[in-house]
Design an enzyme around this catalytic site. Structure first.
Site, PDB file in Angstrom:
ATOM      1  N   LYS A 137      -8.996   3.403  -3.044  1.00 40.98           N
ATOM      2  CA  LYS A 137      -9.619   3.016  -1.774  1.00 40.98           C
ATOM      3  C   LYS A 137     -10.960   3.738  -1.615  1.00 40.98           C
ATOM      4  CE  LYS A 137      -6.949   2.330   1.924  1.00 40.98           C
ATOM      5  NZ  LYS A 137      -6.200   2.567   3.207  1.00 40.98           N
TER       6      LYS A 137
ATOM      7  N   CYS B  44      -6.049  -2.694   2.341  1.00 37.19           N
ATOM      8  CA  CYS B  44      -6.040  -2.585   3.794  1.00 37.19           C
ATOM      9  C   CYS B  44      -7.428  -2.816   4.399  1.00 37.19           C
ATOM     10  CB  CYS B  44      -5.432  -1.243   4.209  1.00 37.19           C
ATOM     11  SG  CYS B  44      -4.709  -1.245   5.864  1.00 37.19           S
TER      12      CYS B  44
ATOM     13  N   GLU C 246       0.835  -1.201   0.000  1.00 37.57           N
ATOM     14  CA  GLU C 246       0.000   0.000   0.000  1.00 37.57           C
ATOM     15  C   GLU C 246       0.872   1.255   0.000  1.00 37.57           C
ATOM     16  OE1 GLU C 246      -3.567   2.047   2.697  1.00 37.57           O
ATOM     17  OE2 GLU C 246      -2.515   0.287   3.460  1.00 37.57           O
TER      18      GLU C 246
END
Length: 310
Positions: free
Chosen positions: A132, A166, A43
């Site tokens: 995201k 995540c 990430e």
């Protein structure tokens, strides 16, 4: 079909886009030579996950120093319309390897940043970008959020690729959006270095009956350039332990988790194991109960096929 995959658990040259891309090039060339067909980076690997930074933001106020730090972060983020992407596409092509790379992404049209992952094919170049959809906690100070059109997936010569970043992986409906696309290789770059994260990766593999590739950085406080040391003086030395792991569709760990050091994880994936394990459970098949449940994702694109996919 069997494919060889590689997870890079390393640290970037923090907040230095050019040097970090150079590092990506060197690492990719090194492991492509070992026969790896898919290489995954963590990430926000380019230009780095700003662990421990506040950007001068508290409820009700921001500081000039924090805004200047954000400006520096913005300048070192990746614009997918720029030469940065061309370098990564050329790298993928020259080494004949698929790349999935966590970046902080900027757009020419506005000043917002996104936590994104790039999917790059050696034949087609950029397949697409996942942004995201919900940054976690204080990440919301620096990263905007995307909508359903970011829930992308790709049919490639090495299988159906997709995934989440995540703590998006703790969103059950986001996971289901990926499963509905028939994802075979589920990619989960992260900044979560807890031992419990391994259980999350195993759960997703069992739930989705897919291979799961969880990729994290290893990062210590002393790796920050001197000019940032004062921002993290109260943080522990070992700021991110890593924990990268590769899990099979039966929930078994193939390799990892790797903690407390830089390194790589390499595994051979046999895609026949996916249907082998769907005899027991198939989240979008005989366990879906579409007569009871209805599921709709607004603006999610159809799975995209490589131009040369047959």
């Amino acid at each position: 079909m069997k494919i060889k995959v590689c997870l890079i658990q390393d640290s970037p040259v923090f907040f230095d886009k050019e040097k970090t891309i150079y590092q990506v090039e060197n690492l990719t060339k090194q492991y492509a030579k070992k026969g790896c067909e898919l290489i995954v980076f963590p990430e926000s690997f380019i230009p780095g996950y700003p662990r421990g930074f506040s950007f001068g933001a508290t409820i009700g106020s921001r500081t000039t120093e924090g805004r200047n730090l954000y400006l520096e972060y913005h300048k070192n983020s990746v614009d997918v319309e720029s030469k940065d992407l061309k370098r990564l596409e050329q790298l993928s092509k020259s080494e004949n390897v698929y790349l999935v790379i966590g970046i902080t992404e900027k757009e020419n049209t506005n000043g917002s940043l996104f936590c994104s992952m790039l999917y790059i094919s050696p034949t087609d170049g950029l397949l697409g970008v996942h942004r995201k959809i919900k940054p976690t906690g204080s990440e919301r100070v620096i990263w905007s959020e995307a909508d359903g059109d970011s829930l992308v997936s790709f049919q490639t010569k090495i299988g159906k690729l997709g995934g989440l970043i995540c703590w998006e992986n703790y969103m059950p409906l986001a996971r289901m959006a990926m499963y509905k696309m028939g994802i075979e290789i589920y990619i989960a770059p992260t900044a979560d270095a807890r031992e419990e994260w391994t259980s999350t990766m195993q759960h997703i593999a069992l739930e989705g009956r897919c291979f799961v590739l969880g990729c994290n950085q290893f990062f210590t406080k002393s790796m920050y350039p001197k000019k940032y040391q004062s921002l993290v003086q109260n943080e522990p030395e070992n700021m991110c332990r890593g924990g990268s792991v590769i899990v099979s569709p039966s929930g078994k760990i193939l390799t990892g988790p790797l903690f407390d050091k830089s390194g790589v994880l390499i595994a051979e994936l046999d895609l026949d194991e996916i249907n082998l394990n769907k005899l027991d459970f198939d989240v979008i098949g005989h366990y879906s109960r579409n007569d009871i449940f209805q599921f709709n994702v607004v603006n999610q694109p159809e799975i995209k096929k490589e131009q040369n996919f047959k």
